[in-house]
Write an enzyme that holds these catalytic residues in place. Structure first.
Site, short mmCIF file in Angstrom:
data_model
loop_
_atom_site.label_atom_id
_atom_site.label_comp_id
_atom_site.label_asym_id
_atom_site.label_seq_id
_atom_site.Cartn_x
_atom_site.Cartn_y
_atom_site.Cartn_z
N ARG A 74 29.66 -37.53 52.40
CA ARG A 74 28.20 -37.48 52.35
C ARG A 74 27.59 -38.21 53.55
O ARG A 74 26.48 -38.73 53.46
CB ARG A 74 27.70 -38.08 51.03
CG ARG A 74 28.08 -37.25 49.79
CD ARG A 74 27.26 -37.65 48.60
NE ARG A 74 27.69 -37.04 47.36
CZ ARG A 74 27.19 -35.90 46.89
NH1 ARG A 74 26.30 -35.23 47.58
NH2 ARG A 74 27.62 -35.43 45.73
N GLY A 111 24.79 -28.43 50.67
CA GLY A 111 23.56 -28.34 49.87
C GLY A 111 22.38 -28.93 50.63
O GLY A 111 22.33 -28.88 51.87
N ILE A 135 26.55 -26.64 43.01
CA ILE A 135 26.48 -26.24 41.61
C ILE A 135 25.05 -26.41 41.08
O ILE A 135 24.72 -25.92 40.01
CB ILE A 135 27.46 -27.05 40.73
CG1 ILE A 135 27.10 -28.55 40.71
CG2 ILE A 135 28.88 -26.85 41.19
CD1 ILE A 135 27.77 -29.32 39.59
N ASP A 136 24.19 -27.12 41.83
CA ASP A 136 22.83 -27.40 41.36
C ASP A 136 21.88 -26.21 41.56
O ASP A 136 20.83 -26.16 40.94
CB ASP A 136 22.24 -28.61 42.08
CG ASP A 136 23.12 -29.85 41.96
OD1 ASP A 136 23.87 -29.93 40.97
OD2 ASP A 136 23.07 -30.71 42.86
N GLY A 179 23.30 -31.35 37.85
CA GLY A 179 22.16 -30.56 38.35
C GLY A 179 21.24 -31.35 39.25
O GLY A 179 20.24 -30.84 39.73
N GLU A 231 21.09 -33.87 33.80
CA GLU A 231 21.19 -35.30 34.13
C GLU A 231 19.88 -35.85 34.68
O GLU A 231 19.62 -37.04 34.59
CB GLU A 231 22.34 -35.54 35.13
CG GLU A 231 22.13 -34.84 36.47
CD GLU A 231 23.26 -35.07 37.47
OE1 GLU A 231 24.13 -35.92 37.22
OE2 GLU A 231 23.25 -34.38 38.51
N GLN A 299 32.55 -29.91 35.78
CA GLN A 299 31.72 -28.73 36.06
C GLN A 299 31.90 -28.19 37.48
O GLN A 299 31.56 -27.06 37.76
CB GLN A 299 30.23 -29.08 35.89
CG GLN A 299 29.86 -29.34 34.44
CD GLN A 299 28.55 -30.10 34.31
OE1 GLN A 299 27.53 -29.53 34.00
NE2 GLN A 299 28.58 -31.40 34.56
O1 F6P Z 1 25.10 -31.96 44.03
C1 F6P Z 1 26.17 -31.75 43.21
C2 F6P Z 1 26.33 -32.88 42.25
O2 F6P Z 1 27.45 -32.59 41.45
C3 F6P Z 1 25.10 -33.18 41.38
O3 F6P Z 1 24.97 -32.28 40.31
C4 F6P Z 1 25.37 -34.60 40.98
O4 F6P Z 1 24.17 -35.28 40.71
C5 F6P Z 1 26.05 -35.18 42.18
O5 F6P Z 1 26.58 -34.09 42.91
C6 F6P Z 1 27.16 -36.13 41.86
O6 F6P Z 1 27.58 -36.70 43.05
P1 F6P Z 1 28.97 -37.45 43.29
O7 F6P Z 1 29.93 -36.45 43.81
O8 F6P Z 1 28.64 -38.46 44.33
O9 F6P Z 1 29.41 -38.02 42.00
#
Ligand code: F6P
Length: 373
Positions: A74, A111, A135-136, A179, A231, A299
């Site tokens: 990220r 994304g 996935i969002d 999400g 969430e 998911q």
């Molecule tokens: O953007 C995808 C996602 O899975 C979101 O749904 C969730 O809030 C976030 O990434 C979780 O991020 P991480 O991979 O840092 O746990």
């Protein structure tokens, strides 16, 4: 010099990423004779010039694999975490890596965070194109993102399974779905699995309304209820606190702005435990036993659905065509059955929420599914 393109995957992983890497890479190689390299671990690997050269064999056998063969991170291009507390703008270094490889295009699969990073790279002259994965399903400018369909399948099956145990124990089952700040996944899977209550961030909820709908179901003879919660779902009270914080932050400057940013982040983190709080409030208000199931990263794991493979493939192939005709600075978006090159400027910094007049919301209301309002 041979025409060369680079590919990277950034942000949270998502089913369909490998299908997209394969499609962009194979189409670029076969249809246009381009060389293809892949940078490891997102923008971090681009900065460090860590890459792999793809030949046609290395792009075979990955269509059905989950995750990303390239790895992801990220990292932010203009605020790269240097590991010693410093955050630096590393775009000049990335530009020199792109120049060293003679990149005709850098394809960034990601994304909303990736859309912003890619636009920042375009600003320093790197010829980027992006593909929408998450996935969002919250990327603006595209009908849909790859990864969403697979996640919806997984979540639907999970809620289906929770149904029989809820029914047997006469319980409330609160199922939390991912999400980020939008409700596409919870609404889609909730509707598909026949949830009784669906809570999404776009519609702040009133706990008493939810409890009343569960009590009404009970009075009508259904002694269990399934509550699908995104969430990012938020109660009305929390939504108004958050709105005030946002408002103050947007008006503040300097140190005060930074402080409000931190408070907003803390507020969102604490609120993230909200599903457990909601569950115990529902127990209290209805007198029914309640349990929480958090679906989490399940998911977005595992093999992509056929729909996601097809979407990633058609967008990937279209991306190679756009590169060949010299287009860059765009998101390769899905529009109906076709594709469209949408300028990154129109997409970066935007979030595609569920519109309140979306047919899924209308359908839920007509079916008597409670949305918490
Ligand atoms: O953007 C995808 C996602 O899975 C979101 O749904 C969730 O809030 C976030 O990434 C979780 O991020 P991480 O991979 O840092 O746990």
């Amino acid at each position: 010099m041979a025409r060369t393109i680079g590919i990277l995957t950034a942000g949270g992983d998502s089913p369909g990423l490998n299908a997209a890497i394969r499609a962009v890479g194979k189409a670029a190689q076969r249809a246009y004779g381009m060389h293809v390299i892949g940078f490891r671990d997102g923008f971090m690997g681009l900065m460090q010039n860590r890459y792999v050269r793809f030949n046609q064999n290395s792009l075979s056998g990955i269509l059905t694999r989950g995750g990303t063969i390239l790895g992801t991170s990220r990292a932010k291009v203009d605020k790269m975490d240097m590991g010693d507390g410093r955050r630096m703008d590393m775009r000049p270094l990335m530009r020199s890596v792109a120049e060293e490889h003679g990149l005709e295009a850098l394809v960034c699969l990601g994304g909303n965070g990736t859309m912003k990073n890619a636009l920042k790279l375009a600003d320093v002259g790197i010829p980027v194109l992006t593909l929408p994965k998450t996935i969002d399903n919250d990327v603006a400018g595209t009908d849909i993102t790859f990864g969403f369909d697979t996640a919806m399948n997984i979540a639907t099956e999970a809620i289906d399974r929770v149904h029989s145990t809820a029914h047997s124990h006469h319980r409330i089952m609160v199922v939390e779905l991912m999400g980020h700040n939008v409700g596409w996944l919870a609404l889609g899977a909730g509707l598909a699995a026949g949830a009784d209550v669906i809570l999404i961030p776009e519609i702040p909820y009133d706990t008493h309304e939810i409890a009343a709908s569960i009590a009404a179901r009970r009075a009508a003879g259904s002694s269990f209820s399934i509550v699908a919660v995104a969430e990012g779902a938020i109660s009305r009270e929390d939504a108004s606190v958050r709105e005030d914080l946002e408002q103050n932050r947007s008006e503040a400057k300097g140190e005060e702005r930074e402080e409000l940013k931190r408070r907003l982040k803390d507020f969102d983190t604490t609120r993230a435990g909200g599903t457990a709080v909601l569950s115990s409030k529902l127990e209290e208000l209805t007198g029914l036993e309640s349990r929480v199931t958090i679906l989490g990263h399940v998911q977005r794991g595992g093999t992509p659905s056929p729909a996601d493979r097809l979407l990633a493939t058609r967008l990937g192939v279209a991306c190679a065509d756009y590169i060949a005709e010299g287009t860059h600075g765009v998101l390769v978006a899905a529009r109906g059955r076709g594709t469209e090159a949408v300028p990154l400027k129109q997409v970066a910094g935007q979030t595609k929420s569920v519109p309140l007049d979306h047919p899924w919301i209308g359908a839920a209301r007509h079916l008597g599914i409670a949305l918490g309002d």
